[in-house]
Scaffold this motif. Structure first.
Motif, PDB file in Angstrom:
ATOM      1  N   MET A   1       0.853  -1.183   0.000  1.00  0.00           N
ATOM      2  CA  MET A   1       0.000   0.000   0.000  1.00  0.00           C
ATOM      3  C   MET A   1       0.886   1.229   0.000  1.00  0.00           C
ATOM      4  SD  MET A   1      -2.893  -1.048   2.786  1.00  0.00           S
ATOM      5  CE  MET A   1      -1.717  -1.713   3.931  1.00  0.00           C
ATOM      6  N   ALA A   2       0.778   2.011  -1.012  1.00  0.00           N
ATOM      7  CA  ALA A   2       1.562   3.236  -1.088  1.00  0.00           C
ATOM      8  C   ALA A   2       0.844   4.341  -0.331  1.00  0.00           C
ATOM      9  CB  ALA A   2       1.762   3.633  -2.540  1.00  0.00           C
ATOM     10  N   ALA A   3       1.606   5.337   0.100  1.00  0.00           N
ATOM     11  CA  ALA A   3       0.994   6.478   0.774  1.00  0.00           C
ATOM     12  C   ALA A   3       0.077   7.191  -0.198  1.00  0.00           C
ATOM     13  CB  ALA A   3       2.067   7.429   1.290  1.00  0.00           C
ATOM     14  N   LEU A   4      -1.067   7.624   0.293  1.00  0.00           N
ATOM     15  CA  LEU A   4      -2.053   8.242  -0.587  1.00  0.00           C
ATOM     16  C   LEU A   4      -2.726   9.375   0.149  1.00  0.00           C
ATOM     17  CD1 LEU A   4      -3.918   8.241  -3.111  1.00  0.00           C
ATOM     18  CD2 LEU A   4      -5.342   6.586  -1.912  1.00  0.00           C
ATOM     19  N   GLN A   5      -2.841  10.514  -0.483  1.00  0.00           N
ATOM     20  CA  GLN A   5      -3.593  11.621   0.075  1.00  0.00           C
ATOM     21  C   GLN A   5      -4.637  12.037  -0.938  1.00  0.00           C
ATOM     22  OE1 GLN A   5      -0.857  14.723   1.168  1.00  0.00           O
ATOM     23  NE2 GLN A   5      -0.503  13.826   3.171  1.00  0.00           N
ATOM     24  N   GLY A   6      -5.852  12.296  -0.465  1.00  0.00           N
ATOM     25  CA  GLY A   6      -6.898  12.680  -1.395  1.00  0.00           C
ATOM     26  C   GLY A   6      -7.868  13.647  -0.755  1.00  0.00           C
ATOM     27  N   LYS A   7      -8.604  14.337  -1.586  1.00  0.00           N
ATOM     28  CA  LYS A   7      -9.627  15.253  -1.094  1.00  0.00           C
ATOM     29  C   LYS A   7     -10.941  14.891  -1.751  1.00  0.00           C
ATOM     30  CE  LYS A   7     -10.885  20.099  -0.563  1.00  0.00           C
ATOM     31  NZ  LYS A   7     -10.508  21.504  -0.800  1.00  0.00           N
ATOM     32  N   ALA A   8     -11.955  14.672  -0.930  1.00  0.00           N
ATOM     33  CA  ALA A   8     -13.265  14.305  -1.464  1.00  0.00           C
ATOM     34  C   ALA A   8     -14.265  15.404  -1.153  1.00  0.00           C
ATOM     35  CB  ALA A   8     -13.741  12.996  -0.840  1.00  0.00           C
ATOM     36  N   THR A   9     -15.024  15.792  -2.126  1.00  0.00           N
ATOM     37  CA  THR A   9     -16.080  16.775  -1.921  1.00  0.00           C
ATOM     38  C   THR A   9     -17.389  16.155  -2.376  1.00  0.00           C
ATOM     39  OG1 THR A   9     -14.534  18.561  -2.374  1.00  0.00           O
ATOM     40  CG2 THR A   9     -16.858  19.104  -2.441  1.00  0.00           C
ATOM     41  N   THR A  10     -18.379  16.126  -1.495  1.00  0.00           N
ATOM     42  CA  THR A  10     -19.659  15.519  -1.832  1.00  0.00           C
ATOM     43  C   THR A  10     -20.778  16.484  -1.478  1.00  0.00           C
ATOM     44  OG1 THR A  10     -19.827  14.490   0.346  1.00  0.00           O
ATOM     45  CG2 THR A  10     -18.841  13.172  -1.388  1.00  0.00           C
ATOM     46  N   LYS A  11     -21.886  16.375  -2.181  1.00  0.00           N
ATOM     47  CA  LYS A  11     -23.041  17.215  -1.872  1.00  0.00           C
ATOM     48  C   LYS A  11     -23.759  16.723  -0.624  1.00  0.00           C
ATOM     49  CE  LYS A  11     -23.982  18.732  -6.580  1.00  0.00           C
ATOM     50  NZ  LYS A  11     -24.958  18.744  -7.686  1.00  0.00           N
ATOM     51  N   ALA A  12     -23.695  15.414  -0.395  1.00  0.00           N
ATOM     52  CA  ALA A  12     -24.363  14.850   0.777  1.00  0.00           C
ATOM     53  C   ALA A  12     -23.742  13.513   1.101  1.00  0.00           C
ATOM     54  CB  ALA A  12     -25.860  14.671   0.503  1.00  0.00           C
ATOM     55  N   TYR A 151      -4.801  -8.725   5.428  1.00  0.00           N
ATOM     56  CA  TYR A 151      -4.872  -8.178   6.779  1.00  0.00           C
ATOM     57  C   TYR A 151      -4.224  -6.801   6.831  1.00  0.00           C
ATOM     58  CZ  TYR A 151      -3.715  -7.154  11.589  1.00  0.00           C
ATOM     59  OH  TYR A 151      -3.571  -6.523  12.789  1.00  0.00           O
ATOM     60  N   ALA A 152      -4.843  -5.889   7.608  1.00  0.00           N
ATOM     61  CA  ALA A 152      -4.247  -4.577   7.875  1.00  0.00           C
ATOM     62  C   ALA A 152      -4.849  -4.017   9.159  1.00  0.00           C
ATOM     63  CB  ALA A 152      -4.487  -3.616   6.720  1.00  0.00           C
ATOM     64  N   ALA A 153      -3.991  -3.692  10.118  1.00  0.00           N
ATOM     65  CA  ALA A 153      -4.455  -3.021  11.333  1.00  0.00           C
ATOM     66  C   ALA A 153      -4.970  -1.642  10.933  1.00  0.00           C
ATOM     67  CB  ALA A 153      -3.320  -2.897  12.341  1.00  0.00           C
ATOM     68  N   ALA A 154      -6.057  -1.190  11.559  1.00  0.00           N
ATOM     69  CA  ALA A 154      -6.699   0.048  11.107  1.00  0.00           C
ATOM     70  C   ALA A 154      -6.936   1.025  12.250  1.00  0.00           C
ATOM     71  CB  ALA A 154      -8.026  -0.276  10.431  1.00  0.00           C
ATOM     72  N   GLU A 157     -10.779   7.849  12.019  1.00  0.00           N
ATOM     73  CA  GLU A 157     -11.536   8.889  12.718  1.00  0.00           C
ATOM     74  C   GLU A 157     -12.375   9.651  11.699  1.00  0.00           C
ATOM     75  OE1 GLU A 157      -8.972  11.403  14.964  1.00  0.00           O
ATOM     76  OE2 GLU A 157      -7.988   9.728  16.008  1.00  0.00           O
ATOM     77  N   ILE A 158     -13.666   9.792  11.996  1.00  0.00           N
ATOM     78  CA  ILE A 158     -14.571  10.535  11.116  1.00  0.00           C
ATOM     79  C   ILE A 158     -15.261  11.619  11.927  1.00  0.00           C
ATOM     80  CG2 ILE A 158     -16.626  10.429   9.662  1.00  0.00           C
ATOM     81  CD1 ILE A 158     -15.945   7.622   8.924  1.00  0.00           C
ATOM     82  N   ASP A 159     -15.199  12.835  11.447  1.00  0.00           N
ATOM     83  CA  ASP A 159     -15.884  13.968  12.065  1.00  0.00           C
ATOM     84  C   ASP A 159     -16.882  14.499  11.045  1.00  0.00           C
ATOM     85  OD1 ASP A 159     -16.743  16.381  13.139  1.00  0.00           O
ATOM     86  OD2 ASP A 159     -14.778  16.858  14.000  1.00  0.00           O
ATOM     87  N   LEU A 160     -18.150  14.084  11.183  1.00  0.00           N
ATOM     88  CA  LEU A 160     -19.172  14.469  10.204  1.00  0.00           C
ATOM     89  C   LEU A 160     -19.477  15.960  10.247  1.00  0.00           C
ATOM     90  CD1 LEU A 160     -21.699  11.495  10.505  1.00  0.00           C
ATOM     91  CD2 LEU A 160     -19.899  11.834   8.808  1.00  0.00           C
ATOM     92  N   LYS A 161     -19.432  16.557  11.429  1.00  0.00           N
ATOM     93  CA  LYS A 161     -19.764  17.981  11.544  1.00  0.00           C
ATOM     94  C   LYS A 161     -18.716  18.862  10.874  1.00  0.00           C
ATOM     95  CE  LYS A 161     -22.596  17.662  15.708  1.00  0.00           C
ATOM     96  NZ  LYS A 161     -22.780  18.106  17.118  1.00  0.00           N
ATOM     97  N   ARG A 162     -17.464  18.501  11.005  1.00  0.00           N
ATOM     98  CA  ARG A 162     -16.392  19.305  10.430  1.00  0.00           C
ATOM     99  C   ARG A 162     -15.987  18.834   9.037  1.00  0.00           C
ATOM    100  NH1 ARG A 162     -11.828  19.604  14.928  1.00  0.00           N
ATOM    101  NH2 ARG A 162     -11.005  21.190  13.519  1.00  0.00           N
ATOM    102  N   GLY A 163     -16.531  17.686   8.617  1.00  0.00           N
ATOM    103  CA  GLY A 163     -16.250  17.182   7.287  1.00  0.00           C
ATOM    104  C   GLY A 163     -14.828  16.685   7.106  1.00  0.00           C
ATOM    105  N   ARG A 164     -14.383  15.840   8.045  1.00  0.00           N
ATOM    106  CA  ARG A 164     -13.024  15.328   7.964  1.00  0.00           C
ATOM    107  C   ARG A 164     -12.999  13.828   8.246  1.00  0.00           C
ATOM    108  NH1 ARG A 164      -9.651  19.898  11.428  1.00  0.00           N
ATOM    109  NH2 ARG A 164     -10.099  21.672  10.041  1.00  0.00           N
ATOM    110  N   MET A 165     -12.078  13.141   7.566  1.00  0.00           N
ATOM    111  CA  MET A 165     -11.876  11.724   7.807  1.00  0.00           C
ATOM    112  C   MET A 165     -10.393  11.405   7.715  1.00  0.00           C
ATOM    113  SD  MET A 165     -11.283   8.423   6.540  1.00  0.00           S
ATOM    114  CE  MET A 165     -11.863   7.911   4.942  1.00  0.00           C
ATOM    115  N   GLU A 166      -9.902  10.634   8.679  1.00  0.00           N
ATOM    116  CA  GLU A 166      -8.518  10.174   8.653  1.00  0.00           C
ATOM    117  C   GLU A 166      -8.512   8.660   8.767  1.00  0.00           C
ATOM    118  OE1 GLU A 166      -5.902  11.944  11.454  1.00  0.00           O
ATOM    119  OE2 GLU A 166      -6.284  13.995  10.771  1.00  0.00           O
ATOM    120  N   LEU A 167      -7.692   8.017   7.956  1.00  0.00           N
ATOM    121  CA  LEU A 167      -7.600   6.567   7.965  1.00  0.00           C
ATOM    122  C   LEU A 167      -6.139   6.170   7.848  1.00  0.00           C
ATOM    123  CD1 LEU A 167      -8.855   3.682   7.714  1.00  0.00           C
ATOM    124  CD2 LEU A 167      -8.904   4.068   5.247  1.00  0.00           C
ATOM    125  N   GLU A 168      -5.735   5.231   8.700  1.00  0.00           N
ATOM    126  CA  GLU A 168      -4.385   4.697   8.631  1.00  0.00           C
ATOM    127  C   GLU A 168      -4.457   3.178   8.664  1.00  0.00           C
ATOM    128  OE1 GLU A 168      -0.188   4.709  11.172  1.00  0.00           O
ATOM    129  OE2 GLU A 168      -1.781   6.120  11.671  1.00  0.00           O
TER     130      GLU A 168
END
Length: 201
Positions: A1-12, A151-154, A157-168
């Motif tokens: 798994m390579a390092a990946l950064q992305g930005k997602a914008t959704t209407k809902a 297998y991958a340890a995970a 964190e998801i913050d719906l109010k602030r619109g942020r998600m972090e995954l490792e």
């Protein structure tokens, strides 16, 4: 798994309320199709806090990695990362009797990498990779579903109010994925617009 950064914008962020489901013709057709196959579905489970992140990719390049014809939206190809927590795995035919039996396999974080394809005239998804945080599920899931489980340890964190998600994810052989995504947060989720890219994805 390579390092990946992305930005997602959704209407809902689309959710399903168990008591107030929005069902469209495609959902009904898919359910009828699935239930028409003997022995399907074998299992049911709760998928909690689903998060979809979509990337538009070169269709020619993607087709070389996928053994089915791609399902395109207006000529465009997409790969999606889908993150969720799986809970309460049980047999479809005997849910109350089997939930406790499958408890050791149940709670797991999933991240699947999917492409959109067609097969025999029907739209579907092709799982390119799947990462699970429950080691017990790996040898169990591969022969049952024939899916590329790893297998991958995970940590997520998801913050719906602030619109942020972090995954490792930390896999074997020093493989690691870090993902930080931002999205437009909405207070009231709504059904996708018919014929839209959001509905397709």
């Amino acid at each position: 798994m390579a390092a990946l950064q992305g930005k997602a914008t959704t209407k809902a962020m689309n959710t399903i309320d168990v008591e107030h489901r929005v069902v469209n013709a495609q959902n009904l057709a898919a359910r009828e199709r699935m239930l028409s196959v003997r022995g399907e579905p074998l299992f049911v489970a709760d998928l909690v806090e689903l998060f979809f992140l979509h990337f538009e990719v070169d269709a020619e390049v993607l087709q070389r990695e996928v053994p089915f014809p791609l399902d395109l939206f207006e000529g465009r190809a997409f790969v999606s990362l889908v993150s969720f927590q799986l809970e309460r795995l049980r047999l479809f035919e005997a849910p109350s009797l089997t939930e406790a039996v499958f408890a050791p396999f149940t709670r797991s974080h999933f991240l699947n990498v999917r492409a959109y394809v067609t097969n025999r005239g029907e739209p579907g998804i092709y799982f390119m990779q799947e990462f699970l945080s429950n080691r017990l599920s790996i040898p169990f899931g591969r022969p049952v579903y024939g899916l590329p489980y790893h297998y991958a340890a995970a940590r997520r964190e998801i913050d719906l109010k602030r619109g942020r998600m972090e995954l490792e994810l930390k896999g074997t052989e020093q493989r690691r994925l870090e993902l930080r995504a931002s999205f437009d947060s909405v207070e009231t989720p709504a059904p996708c617009e018919a014929g839209s890219l959001t509905e397709f994805l």
